[in-house]
Design a protein around this motif. Structure first.
Motif, PDB file in Angstrom:
ATOM      1  N   ASP A 194       7.754  14.794  -6.747  1.00 18.91           N
ATOM      2  CA  ASP A 194       7.328  13.428  -6.446  1.00 18.91           C
ATOM      3  C   ASP A 194       6.577  12.806  -7.616  1.00 18.91           C
ATOM      4  O   ASP A 194       6.619  11.593  -7.821  1.00 18.91           O
ATOM      5  N   THR A 195       5.902  13.625  -8.401  1.00 20.36           N
ATOM      6  CA  THR A 195       5.235  13.154  -9.598  1.00 20.36           C
ATOM      7  C   THR A 195       4.983  14.353 -10.496  1.00 20.36           C
ATOM      8  O   THR A 195       4.938  15.491 -10.027  1.00 20.36           O
ATOM      9  N   PHE A 196       4.848  14.117 -11.794  1.00 19.47           N
ATOM     10  CA  PHE A 196       4.551  15.203 -12.709  1.00 19.47           C
ATOM     11  C   PHE A 196       3.585  14.752 -13.781  1.00 19.47           C
ATOM     12  O   PHE A 196       3.539  13.583 -14.162  1.00 19.47           O
ATOM     13  N   GLN A 197       2.794  15.704 -14.244  1.00 14.93           N
ATOM     14  CA  GLN A 197       1.852  15.487 -15.331  1.00 14.93           C
ATOM     15  C   GLN A 197       2.618  15.403 -16.643  1.00 14.93           C
ATOM     16  O   GLN A 197       3.521  16.194 -16.910  1.00 14.93           O
ATOM     17  N   ALA A 198       2.240  14.449 -17.469  1.00 14.98           N
ATOM     18  CA  ALA A 198       2.803  14.342 -18.819  1.00 14.98           C
ATOM     19  C   ALA A 198       1.748  13.714 -19.706  1.00 14.98           C
ATOM     20  O   ALA A 198       0.883  12.975 -19.228  1.00 14.98           O
ATOM     21  N   GLN A 231       4.297  13.382   2.327  1.00 13.78           N
ATOM     22  CA  GLN A 231       3.754  14.384   1.418  1.00 13.78           C
ATOM     23  C   GLN A 231       3.944  13.941  -0.017  1.00 13.78           C
ATOM     24  O   GLN A 231       4.647  12.970  -0.302  1.00 13.78           O
ATOM     25  N   VAL A 232       3.300  14.667  -0.936  1.00 11.53           N
ATOM     26  CA  VAL A 232       3.513  14.444  -2.361  1.00 11.53           C
ATOM     27  C   VAL A 232       3.493  15.799  -3.055  1.00 11.53           C
ATOM     28  O   VAL A 232       2.542  16.567  -2.931  1.00 11.53           O
ATOM     29  N   GLN A 233       4.580  16.118  -3.740  1.00 14.34           N
ATOM     30  CA  GLN A 233       4.667  17.339  -4.535  1.00 14.34           C
ATOM     31  C   GLN A 233       4.268  16.991  -5.964  1.00 14.34           C
ATOM     32  O   GLN A 233       4.914  16.158  -6.616  1.00 14.34           O
ATOM     33  N   THR A 263       0.849  -1.178   0.000  1.00 10.17           N
ATOM     34  CA  THR A 263       0.000   0.000   0.000  1.00 10.17           C
ATOM     35  C   THR A 263       0.880   1.221   0.000  1.00 10.17           C
ATOM     36  O   THR A 263       2.033   1.166   0.422  1.00 10.17           O
ATOM     37  N   ALA A 264       0.340   2.334  -0.472  1.00 10.55           N
ATOM     38  CA  ALA A 264       1.116   3.556  -0.510  1.00 10.55           C
ATOM     39  C   ALA A 264       1.608   3.892   0.879  1.00 10.55           C
ATOM     40  O   ALA A 264       0.869   3.900   1.849  1.00 10.55           O
ATOM     41  N   GLY A 265       2.886   4.185   0.972  1.00 10.46           N
ATOM     42  CA  GLY A 265       3.456   4.547   2.260  1.00 10.46           C
ATOM     43  C   GLY A 265       3.933   3.355   3.054  1.00 10.46           C
ATOM     44  O   GLY A 265       4.041   3.419   4.281  1.00 10.46           O
ATOM     45  N   GLY A 292       6.275   7.040  -1.449  1.00 10.81           N
ATOM     46  CA  GLY A 292       5.006   6.588  -0.889  1.00 10.81           C
ATOM     47  C   GLY A 292       3.897   7.579  -1.166  1.00 10.81           C
ATOM     48  O   GLY A 292       2.754   7.202  -1.428  1.00 10.81           O
ATOM     49  N   GLY A 293       4.239   8.865  -1.102  1.00 12.43           N
ATOM     50  CA  GLY A 293       3.270   9.896  -1.453  1.00 12.43           C
ATOM     51  C   GLY A 293       2.885   9.831  -2.912  1.00 12.43           C
ATOM     52  O   GLY A 293       1.715  10.026  -3.279  1.00 12.43           O
ATOM     53  N   THR A 294       3.871   9.559  -3.778  1.00  7.27           N
ATOM     54  CA  THR A 294       3.587   9.400  -5.204  1.00  7.27           C
ATOM     55  C   THR A 294       2.612   8.267  -5.433  1.00  7.27           C
ATOM     56  O   THR A 294       1.642   8.387  -6.187  1.00  7.27           O
ATOM     57  N   LYS A 295       2.877   7.154  -4.744  1.00  6.04           N
ATOM     58  CA  LYS A 295       2.012   5.995  -4.885  1.00  6.04           C
ATOM     59  C   LYS A 295       0.583   6.320  -4.467  1.00  6.04           C
ATOM     60  O   LYS A 295      -0.396   5.917  -5.108  1.00  6.04           O
TER      61      LYS A 295
END
Length: 441
Positions: free
Chosen positions: A112-116, A52-54, A42-44, A341-344
Motif C-alpha cells: 500500500d505504501t513504501f519507504q523511499a 488496512q495499510v501494508q 478524507t482517508a478512506g 484509503g489506508g495509504t492516505k
C-alpha cells in the motif's frame, strides 16, 4: 530523465538524489483511483479501501524499529479503524527491502505504501509509472503551509509531487568517543579544523593500538566517501560532481580518494560484515574513536542511555562545518495499491505534527515541518534544526540525494571493490569517472 525543479547555485539548496542497489523496470499499468479520485476528502472516502495499510520499510531493527513503533502508535490513535500491517525488512540502507519491492512492483503486487529516499531515487519509480501523484494531499493535509519552500521545490517533478517525507536526516556527522581521544592525548573538546588535521589525530589513535574510525558494509563506505569528497572539495565543487561541472578525473578528486583510502586502511578489518549499528558499537564500547554516520545514530546512543557531552560527542565531518549533507525518508502511493484509503491515512499520520514529533524524537532525525517547537526535541535534534535553517544544504549520494539509482549503484560497487583491496586509487577514480559519465551527458 525528468529533472526536478532546483534552486540557483549560491542559495540554500536541497539536492535530493537516490542511493540504492537496483534499477527499477516499468511494470504494466494498473488503473487505480489516485488521491482525490472518488474520495470524500478524507482517508478512506468513497471508493478507497481503508481497512488496512501494508507499509514496507527497512526499519526492522534497533533504533529504526523503535522510531517506526512510535509512529505506529500515533497512527493507531489517529486511524483506529485501519489495520497497520508491518512489511519491514531488515538491512541498513534498505537493500533487502528494495529487492523485495522491485519484485513486487514487477509482479503488479505492490504494497500500500513504501519507504523511499526523497529525490532522484523516486525518479525511476516515476518514469516506470509505478507511483501516483500525491500533490492533492499536500493541500488536503495543509502541508504547503508547513513544509519549507526549498523542500517543496525539490520534491516537485514537472509540477507534481510523488511522496511525502516523514523526516530530515543529516549524513555528515562524526560520532566520537571522548575517552578514547583523551587516552591517546587528543583534546576531544576541539574538533579538527580540516581533513588533514583529523587524519593526524587518527594516526595517533592507530599508533596507540585503537581503531581510528569504525566502518561497516557497502553503503556506509559510500557515505564515508561522499563526506570525504565534501570535506576536500567544498560544497560548490561537491555539487558539481552531480551536475558535471566538477571533473571526477581531476587532481582534487584523486587527492580525496587517496585520503579516503588511508582512512579505510585504518578502519576495522571486519567492515564488510557489519551493518551500521554494529560498526557504531565499536565506538560506543571504546574500541574505536570515530564513526561517520547519519544522525539516526543518536537513537542508538539513547537506547543505551548514553549521554551527549559525556559518553559521546558529535561534530560535522571535519572540513564540512557549515554544510548540511541532507537526506529524507518519504512514503508513496503505489499504482495499484490494494488499500489506497489506508495509504492516505498513513500519509496523513507521517506528515502530521503529532506523527513527526513522535517519530523524529526517537529516530534522531528532525521534522520536515517547520511548525514544531524545537524545545520538544533532545539536544542533538535542536542543534540539527538550527543548522538546517542556516547551513548550506547539499545532498547525500548514499541516501538518495545526488544521482540516479544506476549511478549510485555503480559508485557503490566501485567503492566496495576498492575497500576489499581489489583496486587501487587510480583504478577507483577511473571507475568513478565511468559510473558518473551519464551525469554530464
Amino acid at each position: 530523465m525528468k529533472r526536478r525543479t532546483t534552486m540557483s547555485r549560491g542559495s540554500t539548496m536541497l539536492a535530493l538524489v537516490a542511493a540504492g542497489s537496483l534499477v527499477l523496470t516499468a511494470c504494466g499499468g494498473t488503473d487505480t483511483a489516485g488521491p482525490g479520485d472518488g474520495a470524500s476528502g478524507t482517508a478512506g472516502g468513497d471508493g478507497e479501501d481503508a481497512s488496512q495499510v501494508q507499509v514496507m520499510t527497512w526499519w526492522a531493527q534497533g533504533s529504526e524499529k523503535a522510531g517506526l513503533e512510535a509512529l505506529v502508535e500515533v497512527f493507531k490513535e489517529q486511524h483506529p479503524d485501519t489495520e497497520f500491517v508491518n512489511a519491514a525488512l531488515a538491512g541498513g540502507g534498505g537493500s533487502q527491502a528494495k529487492q523485495k519491492l522491485q519484485a513486487d512492483l514487477q509482479a503488479q503486487n505492490p504494497p500500500d505504501t513504501f519507504q523511499a529516499h526523497a529525490g532522484a531515487e523516486l525518479q525511476d519509480y516515476i518514469d516506470a509509472g509505478q507511483i501516483e501523484d500525491v500533490s492533492d494531499l499536500y493541500d488536503e493535509f495543509g502541508l504547503t503551509d508547513v513544509f519549507p519552500e526549498t523542500l517543496m521545490k525539490q520534491l516537485t517533478v514537472d509540477d507534481k509531487i510523488y511522496s511525502i517525507p516523514s523526516n530530515v536526516h543529516r549524513s555528515n556527522v562524526t560520532w566520537v568517543n571522548p575517552a578514547v581521544l583523551e587516552e591517546v592525548g587528543i583534546d576531544p573538546a576541539t574538533p579538527p579544523a580540516d581533513l588533514d588535521a583529523w587524519m593526524a589525530d587518527m594516526k595517533k589513535v592507530a599508533d596507540a593500538g585503537k581503531i581510528p574510525l569504525s566502518l561497516g558494509m557497502d553503503w556506509t563506505q559510500t557515505q564515508l566517501l561522499e563526506n570525504i569528497l565534501l570535506s576536500e572539495l567544498g560544497a560548490e565543487a561537491y555539487d558539481g560532481l552531480w551536475d558535471g561541472t566538477t571533473d571526477w578525473g581531476g587532481k582534487e578528486v584523486n587527492s580525496a580518494l587517496t585520503k579516503f583510502g588511508q582512512i579505510v586502511e585504518w578502519s576495522n578489518k571486519d567492515r564488510d560484515g557489519l551493518d551500521w549499528e554494529p560498526a557504531l558499537q565499536l565506538v560506543m564500547e571504546g574500541s574505536a574513536a570515530y564513526n561517520v554516520m547519519g544522525d539516526w545514530a543518536v537513537a542508538a546512543y539513547d537506547a543505551q542511555d548514553m549521554a551527549a557531552g559525556e559518553d559521546f560527542l558529535y561534530w560535522p565531518v571535519p572540513g564540512t562545518d557549515g554544510v548540511f549533507n541532507y537526506l529524507a525518508d518519504s512514503f508513496t502511493l503505489p499504482v495499484g495499491a490494494p488499500h489506497p484509503g489506508g495509504t492516505k491515512a498513513w500519509l496523513e499520520t507521517i506528515s502530521s505534527a503529532e506523527g513527526q514529533l513522535a517519530f523524529n524524537t526517537v529516530k534522531g532525525s528532525i521534522p520536515a515541518r517547520t511548525d514544531i517547537d524545537a524545545a520538544k526535541f533532545p539536544e542533538y535534534q535542536q542543534s540539527a534544526m538550527k543548522d538546517f535553517s542556516s547551513d548550506t544544504i547539499v545532498g547525500s549520494l548514499a541516501h538518495g540525494a545526488a544521482a540516479p539509482i544506476a549511478v549510485s549503484t555503480a559508485v557503490n560497487q566501485a567503492v566496495v571493490k576498492f575497500s576489499q583491496g581489489a583496486s587501487d586509487v587510480d583504478t577507483l577514480q577511473q571507475e568513478l569517472v565511468a559510473a558518473t559519465k551519464s551525469l554530464s551527458e
